[in-house]
Design an enzyme around this catalytic site. Structure first.
Site, PDB file in Angstrom:
ATOM      1  N   LYS A 134      41.622  35.701  50.651  1.00 55.67           N
ATOM      2  CA  LYS A 134      42.074  35.759  49.273  1.00 55.67           C
ATOM      3  C   LYS A 134      42.723  37.189  49.156  1.00 55.67           C
ATOM      4  O   LYS A 134      42.410  38.170  49.732  1.00 55.67           O
ATOM      5  CB  LYS A 134      40.840  35.669  48.173  1.00 55.67           C
ATOM      6  CG  LYS A 134      39.894  36.465  48.425  1.00 55.67           C
ATOM      7  CD  LYS A 134      38.676  36.079  47.384  1.00 55.67           C
ATOM      8  CE  LYS A 134      37.557  37.027  47.539  1.00 55.67           C
ATOM      9  NZ  LYS A 134      36.288  36.312  46.581  1.00 55.67           N
ATOM     10  N   CYS A 148      28.660  36.265  35.801  1.00 58.97           N
ATOM     11  CA  CYS A 148      29.450  35.234  36.615  1.00 58.97           C
ATOM     12  C   CYS A 148      28.716  33.879  36.302  1.00 58.97           C
ATOM     13  O   CYS A 148      27.297  33.913  35.796  1.00 58.97           O
ATOM     14  CB  CYS A 148      29.230  35.478  38.004  1.00 58.97           C
ATOM     15  SG  CYS A 148      27.701  35.196  38.916  1.00 58.97           S
ATOM     16  N   CYS A 206      24.960  36.455  43.271  1.00 55.40           N
ATOM     17  CA  CYS A 206      25.185  36.821  44.598  1.00 55.40           C
ATOM     18  C   CYS A 206      25.866  37.785  44.821  1.00 55.40           C
ATOM     19  O   CYS A 206      26.616  38.474  43.914  1.00 55.40           O
ATOM     20  CB  CYS A 206      25.677  35.580  45.364  1.00 55.40           C
ATOM     21  SG  CYS A 206      27.431  35.479  45.433  1.00 55.40           S
ATOM     22  N   CYS A 255      31.807  38.462  41.715  1.00 58.86           N
ATOM     23  CA  CYS A 255      32.711  37.985  41.112  1.00 58.86           C
ATOM     24  C   CYS A 255      32.750  38.786  39.493  1.00 58.86           C
ATOM     25  O   CYS A 255      33.883  38.739  38.842  1.00 58.86           O
ATOM     26  CB  CYS A 255      32.506  36.492  40.596  1.00 58.86           C
ATOM     27  SG  CYS A 255      32.741  35.555  42.300  1.00 58.86           S
ATOM     28  N   LYS A 264      44.342  39.925  45.938  1.00 54.76           N
ATOM     29  CA  LYS A 264      44.196  40.093  44.683  1.00 54.76           C
ATOM     30  C   LYS A 264      45.114  41.179  44.258  1.00 54.76           C
ATOM     31  O   LYS A 264      45.005  42.285  44.699  1.00 54.76           O
ATOM     32  CB  LYS A 264      42.905  40.116  44.213  1.00 54.76           C
ATOM     33  CG  LYS A 264      42.035  39.088  44.221  1.00 54.76           C
ATOM     34  CD  LYS A 264      40.661  39.237  44.024  1.00 54.76           C
ATOM     35  CE  LYS A 264      39.471  38.086  44.272  1.00 54.76           C
ATOM     36  NZ  LYS A 264      38.155  38.323  43.715  1.00 54.76           N
ATOM     37  N   ARG A 317      45.988  35.550  44.720  1.00 50.26           N
ATOM     38  CA  ARG A 317      45.135  34.711  43.442  1.00 50.26           C
ATOM     39  C   ARG A 317      46.112  35.119  42.107  1.00 50.26           C
ATOM     40  O   ARG A 317      47.043  35.750  42.251  1.00 50.26           O
ATOM     41  CB  ARG A 317      43.901  35.091  43.299  1.00 50.26           C
ATOM     42  CG  ARG A 317      42.899  34.754  44.636  1.00 50.26           C
ATOM     43  CD  ARG A 317      42.499  33.338  44.706  1.00 50.26           C
ATOM     44  NE  ARG A 317      41.878  33.285  45.884  1.00 50.26           N
ATOM     45  CZ  ARG A 317      40.389  33.052  45.879  1.00 50.26           C
ATOM     46  NH1 ARG A 317      39.634  33.499  44.628  1.00 50.26           N
ATOM     47  NH2 ARG A 317      39.807  32.912  47.019  1.00 50.26           N
ATOM     48  N   ARG A 345      40.284  25.601  38.237  1.00 53.05           N
ATOM     49  CA  ARG A 345      40.514  26.897  37.961  1.00 53.05           C
ATOM     50  C   ARG A 345      42.012  27.054  37.516  1.00 53.05           C
ATOM     51  O   ARG A 345      42.878  26.468  38.458  1.00 53.05           O
ATOM     52  CB  ARG A 345      40.018  27.974  38.920  1.00 53.05           C
ATOM     53  CG  ARG A 345      40.459  29.363  38.312  1.00 53.05           C
ATOM     54  CD  ARG A 345      39.848  30.609  39.401  1.00 53.05           C
ATOM     55  NE  ARG A 345      38.547  30.482  39.717  1.00 53.05           N
ATOM     56  CZ  ARG A 345      37.945  30.591  40.856  1.00 53.05           C
ATOM     57  NH1 ARG A 345      38.778  31.294  41.978  1.00 53.05           N
ATOM     58  NH2 ARG A 345      36.561  30.901  40.941  1.00 53.05           N
ATOM     59  N   CYS A 384      27.466  27.311  41.019  1.00 52.63           N
ATOM     60  CA  CYS A 384      27.918  27.911  42.242  1.00 52.63           C
ATOM     61  C   CYS A 384      26.996  27.739  43.287  1.00 52.63           C
ATOM     62  O   CYS A 384      25.842  28.039  43.407  1.00 52.63           O
ATOM     63  CB  CYS A 384      28.007  29.335  41.715  1.00 52.63           C
ATOM     64  SG  CYS A 384      28.822  30.261  43.058  1.00 52.63           S
TER      65      CYS A 384
END
Length: 581
Positions: free
Chosen positions: A226, A449, A494, A498, A228, A142, A73, A455
């Site tokens: 994470k 996603c 899931c 995302c 953001k 991120r 990524r 994934c």
């Protein structure tokens, strides 16, 4: 009174970070091994370098080794992709990847299908072509988001992109491990941060940094999870500001001069099914800071989460849980301790709207830009649809930059108006529709996603099934006499969310193979959290499930009321009751 309770046991990954020698090990050592996979410990550290290890579940054979491959990524504040980098990514997709490039919902690109032994040359090529993957994943800040529109005559847009870059620089890991591991220590084409950013990073305001540490802001354990950040302008919610840990809104005066920023904190959408202690949450307003103090404010918020975020329970480690547990007043007071000042009251803002910038637009400097729809972010060639070929030809021919949008689309810009017709022709010749008004609105505003097959968290399909879901919804709306209806549909495989389904008017969240939790009552502007309607709907039952709901909407809606606002107004219990009969 002395606290005699035993200290809490740190999560395993906290020890891995501490023992990694600032993100070097065990990644550096395992790169030298003749294996086709990384160990679980290395996988955790590898994330900080911008890569996840995956396996293609479509290729699983019972009794055989998993089909290990890497997802890589990029980190591009504000979605900026110079032409040199885009062409390099296009080459890498063929040389090492699966012949596709995927735009993410955080304005970067992902490449799938990279084998372990090709990971180092792939990352090196990205860095050598003005890109980076550092910090695209992992327990740190991120990719910093900003509205991708390259308006040159709207100062607030210029400031948003500028400060996305600068805050990304402020929060970039400093240890040097990234360049040692992937480029053998050679720091290629790396611009220096702005002087005020360097000064802010060195300034120890009330213990916001660890002086002398290789990671002065993060320390050796980095963040609990994470983090953001997004920067936007008044009225523009193209970046889903309320879903961010930290959201900043540019405030200018009547002359377009930057004054400061409104600050929001505590958003986050990831959750876990059947774990009520995990939940999606939208950000709270915190206040306003002047432009001279923005870097110290960002450091203060990051430091508060760094020092008080939960390092024992990964499911409880995001900053949203800290604010939820403490309350906004206590959180704000702690931030002010690090900041050294009182945070001022919010400035008044206009209502936010969701903007996608598709189609042709004036930049304000005599040039134009074009927003191109990319279904679910997947840039590929498939049959008569040749988006990858078209974008390659356009970027090669005109040497123009690109910005990835928060909606998984791309903007190409700095285009001479005389070239508009030629660019339209390239797109049309390759099966790409440049006119957004000719794209079904369900497709235009939906997101999904990647989910299966790559994934590891996905429990069911998302990207591969989303186009058929949109088609089925459109057919159903036509059948029910709602042919012009549009609403925001988002789907994930899931509950990590995302594609931000918890802000959508209709959100599908994978809960079981071929089944989804359904969320309703979000809004088109993405300023309101949706609500759970049912925990499991089999995808085959979509029409049966939504027909009574849409019929109720058709009968009881107010003039010009959208589906999400209708669901929010009447309430989900009312919808359940009506749909029983």
């Amino acid at each position: 009174m002395v606290n005699t309770s035993a200290p809490k046991k740190l999560a395993k990954v906290e020890h891995l970070k501490t023992d990694s020698n600032y993100l070097r090990e065990p990644v550096a050592s395992e790169l030298l091994l003749d294996t086709n996979y990384f160990t679980e410990d290395a996988i955790q550290i590898l994330k900080f370098h911008g890569s996840y290890q995956q396996d293609n579940r479509d290729n699983r054979v019972k009794g055989a080794e998993k089909d290990y491959q890497m997802m890589l990524r990029t980190r591009n504040p504000g979605g900026f992709i110079p032409p040199q980098l885009y062409l390099a990514l296009d080459r890498l997709a063929s040389d090492y990847g699966n012949e596709t490039i995927r735009a993410t919902t955080r304005q970067g690109f992902q490449m799938h299908g990279i084998l372990k032994h090709n990971l180092k040359p792939a990352i090196a090529a990205i860095v050598q072509n003005m890109g980076s993957t550092l910090g695209a994943c992992g327990d740190l800040n991120r990719n910093v988001m900003a509205p991708p529109a390259p308006f040159k005559n709207k100062p607030e847009y210029v400031y948003a992109l500028q400060y996305a870059d600068r805050i990304a620089d402020l929060l970039t890991p400093q240890s040097g491990a990234y360049y040692e591991v992937w480029l053998d220590g050679e720091k290629v084409i790396s611009g220096e941060p702005a002087p005020e950013v360097k000064a802010a990073l060195a300034r120890d305001t009330n213990h916001t940094i660890f002086p002398g540490d290789l990671e002065p802001l993060y320390g050796m354990q980095y963040m609990p999870r994470k983090f953001k950040i997004a920067v936007t302008v008044p009225g523009d919610n193209s970046i889903d500001i309320f879903s961010q840990d930290l959201g900043l809104v540019v405030i200018t005066n009547a002359k377009g001069q930057l004054l400061g920023f409104n600050v929001y904190a505590g958003g986050g959408l990831g959750r876990t099914h059947n774990k009520e202690e995990t939940f999606a949450r939208i950000a709270d307003p915190i206040g306003y800071v002047t432009k001279a103090n923005i870097y110290d404010l960002v450091k203060a918020i990051v430091s508060t989460q760094r020092d008080y975020g939960d390092r024992t329970n990964r499911r409880h480690a995001r900053m949203k849980y800290l604010i939820h547990d403490w309350g906004v007043a206590k959180f704000k007071a702690k931030v002010e301790e690090y900041y050294g000042k009182k945070i001022q009251p919010l400035k008044q803002l206009p209502a936010f709207k969701y903007l996608d910038f598709l189609g042709w637009h004036e930049q304000g400097d005599g040039k134009v830009f074009l927003g191109i729809s990319v279904v679910n972010g997947r840039i590929k060639d498939e049959g008569d649809f040749k988006l990858r070929t078209a974008l390659r030809e356009i970027v090669q021919t005109y040497q123009i930059p690109m910005r990835v949008t928060p909606h998984q689309n791309v903007l190409i810009y700095d285009i001479d108006p005389a070239d508009k017709a030629k660019i339209d022709k390239i797109l049309l010749d390759n099966g790409i529709e440049p006119d957004p008004l000719k794209i079904d609105t369900l497709v235009r505003y939906s997101m999904a996603c990647p989910a299966l097959p790559t994934c590891g968290l996905a429990v069911t399909e998302s990207e591969r099934i989303a186009p058929s879901v949109n088609e089925r919804f459109r057919a159903l709306l036509d059948k029910l006499g709602l042919p012009d209806e549009q609403f925001v549909i988002r789907m994930t495989g899931c509950p990590n969310g995302c594609a931000r389904p918890y802000m959508a008017e209709v959100g599908f969240v994978g809960s079981f193979p071929e089944s989804y939790q359904v969320w309703l009552a979000g809004c088109p502007a993405q300023t309101r959290l949706a609500q759970v309607y049912v925990d499991r709907m089999h995808i085959n039952d979509l029409e049966t499930f939504f027909t009574p709901i849409l019929n109720y909407f058709k009968i009881d809606r107010k003039p010009d009321e959208g589906f999400g606002d209708f669901c929010n107004r009447v309430g989900l219990e009312s919808i359940r009751e009506v749909c029983k009969h």
